[in-house]
Design a protein around this motif. Structure first.
Motif, PDB file in Angstrom:
ATOM      1  N   ILE A  70       0.855  -1.186   0.000  1.00 40.04           N
ATOM      2  CA  ILE A  70       0.000   0.000   0.000  1.00 40.04           C
ATOM      3  C   ILE A  70       0.893   1.238   0.000  1.00 40.04           C
ATOM      4  CG2 ILE A  70      -1.781   1.282   1.257  1.00 40.04           C
ATOM      5  CD1 ILE A  70      -2.607  -1.429   2.511  1.00 40.04           C
ATOM      6  N   GLY A  71       0.678   2.105  -0.961  1.00 38.88           N
ATOM      7  CA  GLY A  71       1.535   3.284  -1.061  1.00 38.88           C
ATOM      8  C   GLY A  71       2.979   2.921  -1.306  1.00 38.88           C
ATOM      9  N   GLY A  72       3.195   1.748  -1.891  1.00 40.08           N
ATOM     10  CA  GLY A  72       4.554   1.278  -2.158  1.00 40.08           C
ATOM     11  C   GLY A  72       5.236   0.641  -0.970  1.00 40.08           C
ATOM     12  N   ILE A  73       4.519   0.451   0.138  1.00 38.91           N
ATOM     13  CA  ILE A  73       5.109  -0.059   1.379  1.00 38.91           C
ATOM     14  C   ILE A  73       4.509  -1.421   1.706  1.00 38.91           C
ATOM     15  CG2 ILE A  73       5.589   0.456   3.791  1.00 38.91           C
ATOM     16  CD1 ILE A  73       6.687   2.510   1.767  1.00 38.91           C
ATOM     17  N   PRO A  74       5.318  -2.424   2.051  1.00 38.59           N
ATOM     18  CA  PRO A  74       4.765  -3.733   2.430  1.00 38.59           C
ATOM     19  C   PRO A  74       4.024  -3.652   3.758  1.00 38.59           C
ATOM     20  CG  PRO A  74       7.140  -3.685   2.788  1.00 38.59           C
ATOM     21  CD  PRO A  74       6.799  -2.416   2.074  1.00 38.59           C
ATOM     22  N   CYS A  75       2.892  -4.340   3.816  1.00 38.45           N
ATOM     23  CA  CYS A  75       2.050  -4.322   5.014  1.00 38.45           C
ATOM     24  C   CYS A  75       1.478  -5.711   5.247  1.00 38.45           C
ATOM     25  CB  CYS A  75       0.877  -3.341   4.852  1.00 38.45           C
ATOM     26  SG  CYS A  75       1.342  -1.632   4.529  1.00 38.45           S
ATOM     27  N   LEU A  76       0.991  -5.936   6.465  1.00 38.48           N
ATOM     28  CA  LEU A  76       0.169  -7.091   6.797  1.00 38.48           C
ATOM     29  C   LEU A  76      -1.213  -6.557   7.150  1.00 38.48           C
ATOM     30  CD1 LEU A  76       2.097  -9.626   9.088  1.00 38.48           C
ATOM     31  CD2 LEU A  76       1.137 -10.046   6.834  1.00 38.48           C
ATOM     32  N   ALA A  77      -2.238  -7.065   6.501  1.00 36.44           N
ATOM     33  CA  ALA A  77      -3.595  -6.595   6.747  1.00 36.44           C
ATOM     34  C   ALA A  77      -4.436  -7.707   7.345  1.00 36.44           C
ATOM     35  CB  ALA A  77      -4.231  -6.087   5.462  1.00 36.44           C
ATOM     36  N   PHE A 132      15.850   7.808  10.725  1.00 38.02           N
ATOM     37  CA  PHE A 132      14.850   8.857  10.556  1.00 38.02           C
ATOM     38  C   PHE A 132      15.147   9.670   9.303  1.00 38.02           C
ATOM     39  CE2 PHE A 132      13.817  13.362  11.255  1.00 38.02           C
ATOM     40  CZ  PHE A 132      12.449  13.291  11.476  1.00 38.02           C
ATOM     41  N   PRO A 133      14.107   9.964   8.492  1.00 37.63           N
ATOM     42  CA  PRO A 133      12.673   9.785   8.750  1.00 37.63           C
ATOM     43  C   PRO A 133      12.054   8.597   8.009  1.00 37.63           C
ATOM     44  CG  PRO A 133      12.942  11.391   7.010  1.00 37.63           C
ATOM     45  CD  PRO A 133      14.334  10.902   7.370  1.00 37.63           C
ATOM     46  N   ALA A 134      12.849   7.560   7.681  1.00 36.32           N
ATOM     47  CA  ALA A 134      12.349   6.479   6.823  1.00 36.32           C
ATOM     48  C   ALA A 134      11.079   5.839   7.378  1.00 36.32           C
ATOM     49  CB  ALA A 134      13.436   5.426   6.640  1.00 36.32           C
ATOM     50  N   ALA A 135      11.081   5.459   8.660  1.00 33.87           N
ATOM     51  CA  ALA A 135       9.915   4.776   9.223  1.00 33.87           C
ATOM     52  C   ALA A 135       8.686   5.681   9.195  1.00 33.87           C
ATOM     53  CB  ALA A 135      10.218   4.321  10.655  1.00 33.87           C
ATOM     54  N   LEU A 136       8.863   6.941   9.575  1.00 37.93           N
ATOM     55  CA  LEU A 136       7.740   7.883   9.552  1.00 37.93           C
ATOM     56  C   LEU A 136       7.234   8.081   8.130  1.00 37.93           C
ATOM     57  CD1 LEU A 136       5.859   9.938  10.859  1.00 37.93           C
ATOM     58  CD2 LEU A 136       7.717  11.612  10.744  1.00 37.93           C
ATOM     59  N   ASP A 137       8.136   8.212   7.179  1.00 40.15           N
ATOM     60  CA  ASP A 137       7.721   8.367   5.784  1.00 40.15           C
ATOM     61  C   ASP A 137       6.885   7.183   5.321  1.00 40.15           C
ATOM     62  OD1 ASP A 137       9.041  10.780   5.618  1.00 40.15           O
ATOM     63  OD2 ASP A 137      10.775   9.994   4.523  1.00 40.15           O
ATOM     64  N   ASP A 138       7.270   5.966   5.739  1.00 36.51           N
ATOM     65  CA  ASP A 138       6.534   4.773   5.314  1.00 36.51           C
ATOM     66  C   ASP A 138       5.140   4.736   5.920  1.00 36.51           C
ATOM     67  OD1 ASP A 138       8.781   4.104   3.900  1.00 36.51           O
ATOM     68  OD2 ASP A 138       9.345   2.405   5.170  1.00 36.51           O
ATOM     69  N   VAL A 139       5.029   5.044   7.212  1.00 33.56           N
ATOM     70  CA  VAL A 139       3.711   5.059   7.862  1.00 33.56           C
ATOM     71  C   VAL A 139       2.826   6.120   7.209  1.00 33.56           C
ATOM     72  CG1 VAL A 139       2.491   5.490  10.032  1.00 33.56           C
ATOM     73  CG2 VAL A 139       4.580   4.118  10.033  1.00 33.56           C
ATOM     74  N   LEU A 140       3.398   7.285   6.931  1.00 36.20           N
ATOM     75  CA  LEU A 140       2.637   8.347   6.273  1.00 36.20           C
ATOM     76  C   LEU A 140       2.197   7.937   4.872  1.00 36.20           C
ATOM     77  CD1 LEU A 140       4.293  11.770   7.165  1.00 36.20           C
ATOM     78  CD2 LEU A 140       1.854  11.231   7.250  1.00 36.20           C
ATOM     79  N   SER A 141       3.072   7.274   4.143  1.00 38.03           N
ATOM     80  CA  SER A 141       2.729   6.849   2.784  1.00 38.03           C
ATOM     81  C   SER A 141       1.531   5.910   2.795  1.00 38.03           C
ATOM     82  CB  SER A 141       3.924   6.171   2.114  1.00 38.03           C
ATOM     83  OG  SER A 141       4.961   7.101   1.875  1.00 38.03           O
ATOM     84  N   VAL A 142       1.530   4.967   3.727  1.00 37.39           N
ATOM     85  CA  VAL A 142       0.408   4.032   3.823  1.00 37.39           C
ATOM     86  C   VAL A 142      -0.856   4.777   4.232  1.00 37.39           C
ATOM     87  CG1 VAL A 142      -0.489   2.023   5.056  1.00 37.39           C
ATOM     88  CG2 VAL A 142       1.895   2.062   4.310  1.00 37.39           C
ATOM     89  N   TYR A 143      -0.740   5.637   5.235  1.00 36.25           N
ATOM     90  CA  TYR A 143      -1.915   6.374   5.697  1.00 36.25           C
ATOM     91  C   TYR A 143      -2.505   7.239   4.576  1.00 36.25           C
ATOM     92  CZ  TYR A 143      -4.870   9.853   7.764  1.00 36.25           C
ATOM     93  OH  TYR A 143      -5.945  10.668   8.012  1.00 36.25           O
ATOM     94  N   LEU A 144      -1.671   8.000   3.882  1.00 34.86           N
ATOM     95  CA  LEU A 144      -2.176   8.913   2.851  1.00 34.86           C
ATOM     96  C   LEU A 144      -2.785   8.149   1.681  1.00 34.86           C
ATOM     97  CD1 LEU A 144       0.650  11.607   2.912  1.00 34.86           C
ATOM     98  CD2 LEU A 144      -1.682  11.825   3.812  1.00 34.86           C
ATOM     99  N   ALA A 145      -2.201   6.992   1.336  1.00 33.61           N
ATOM    100  CA  ALA A 145      -2.771   6.182   0.259  1.00 33.61           C
ATOM    101  C   ALA A 145      -4.164   5.692   0.641  1.00 33.61           C
ATOM    102  CB  ALA A 145      -1.853   5.003  -0.054  1.00 33.61           C
TER     103      ALA A 145
END
Length: 304
Positions: A70-77, A132-145
């Motif tokens: 999601i948003g280019g970031i791997p996730c577990l849903a 920093f800020p890689a982890a924050l950027d990834d969480v934001l990318s998923v959230y915004l997507a």
């Protein structure tokens, strides 16, 4: 519970279950494997894999999680599948940034998903390879997507993931796309410290510094306790009364309440940092509270 920012934080007293008493008696150190030199990337990768495997002892393999990008970031849903438009909670796992994973967080995300939420747990990039800020950027990318879709989206996280979730919420709110709610479990909220409270033990400090890198630890994107908190949605904070980070939870409630944010602070007597991970009645109760809090924010009467 009161959400008045000027009132004393409420303390919910919980009589420990026999299961929790027995668990406390046999608890091992949080990180029983000796920490390597954090500049040795290969050693850190091996340490992370071994520690994460030990932390997975309470995982329930019967709970289905799906791999998604999601948003280019791997996730577990977990929970309802995409396309059914359920409310969504984006989750950031803890582990001092260096340790943990979306898979390790399954005991939490599975129980939140059982309430009918679609829970998306972010496998964000981790230090020392990605400070920093890689982890924050990834969480934001998923959230915004996800926020670009039709379903309401909340943010949640535990420990260091709490800092990521709250920082993402502050940034998203400033950009005009605030989450429906925020739920924080034993969160780390300040990388500098709160007066009168030591931030963490030496090993915890090393983990946090590995993520901070060359950044200023007072940067509000690292330490959301120091951010402009006005405009945030309702926030639930759970912490154990005796854990070092409880002082940060109390201070967040004071500062956010003064900024007009509705904060519910639930302090648990007798528990420990991130007890929500374990197969205990207290974890079930805490996560049911978190799920109910998020569900209330998603209800039509409270839609944003």
């Amino acid at each position: 519970m009161s959400t008045d920012g000027d009132a004393a934080p409420p303390i919910c007293e919980h009589r420990l279950s026999p299961q929790a008493i027995a668990y406390k008696a046999r608890r091992k150190p949080s990180v029983p494997i000796r920490m390597p030199d954090l500049t040795d990337h290969a050693a850190v990768a091996n340490w992370r894999a071994a520690t994460n495997a030990m932390w997975g002892e309470d995982d329930n393999p019967a709970e289905p999680h799906r791999r998604e990008v999601i948003g280019g970031i791997p996730c577990l849903a977990a929970g309802p599948s995409p396309g059914t438009d359920p409310p969504i909670a984006v989750y950031a796992h803890g582990g001092g940034y260096v340790l943990g994973s979306a898979a390790v967080a399954m005991p939490i995300t599975a129980r939140l998903a059982a309430s009918g939420l679609r829970v998306v747990s972010v496998d964000y990039r981790q230090p020392p390879e990605f400070p920093f800020p890689a982890a924050l950027d990834d969480v934001l990318s998923v959230y915004l997507a996800l926020a670009a879709g039709d379903s309401p989206v909340a943010l949640a996280g535990d420990s260091s993931g709490g800092a990521l979730a709250l920082s993402a919420a502050v940034i998203a709110a400033a950009e005009g796309v605030p989450p429906a709610a925020v739920a924080l479990l034993s969160p780390l909220l300040d990388h500098v410290s709160v007066p009168g409270n030591r931030l963490a033990d030496d090993e915890g400090r090393r983990l946090i510094d590995s993520y901070t890198g060359n950044a200023n630890p007072a940067d509000p994107r690292l330490s959301p306790l120091r951010a402009a908190l006005g405009g945030l949605p309702p926030v639930l904070v759970q912490a154990a009364t005796d854990e070092p980070l409880a002082a940060q939870a109390r201070e967040f409630r004071r500062r956010a309440g003064a900024a007009g944010v509705a904060v519910t602070l639930d302090l648990w007597e007798g528990m420990w940092h991130t007890w929500q991970y374990h197969a205990l009645p207290e974890a079930d109760e805490a996560l049911a509270e978190a799920a109910g809090f998020l569900a209330a924010a998603f209800s039509p009467a409270d839609s944003r």
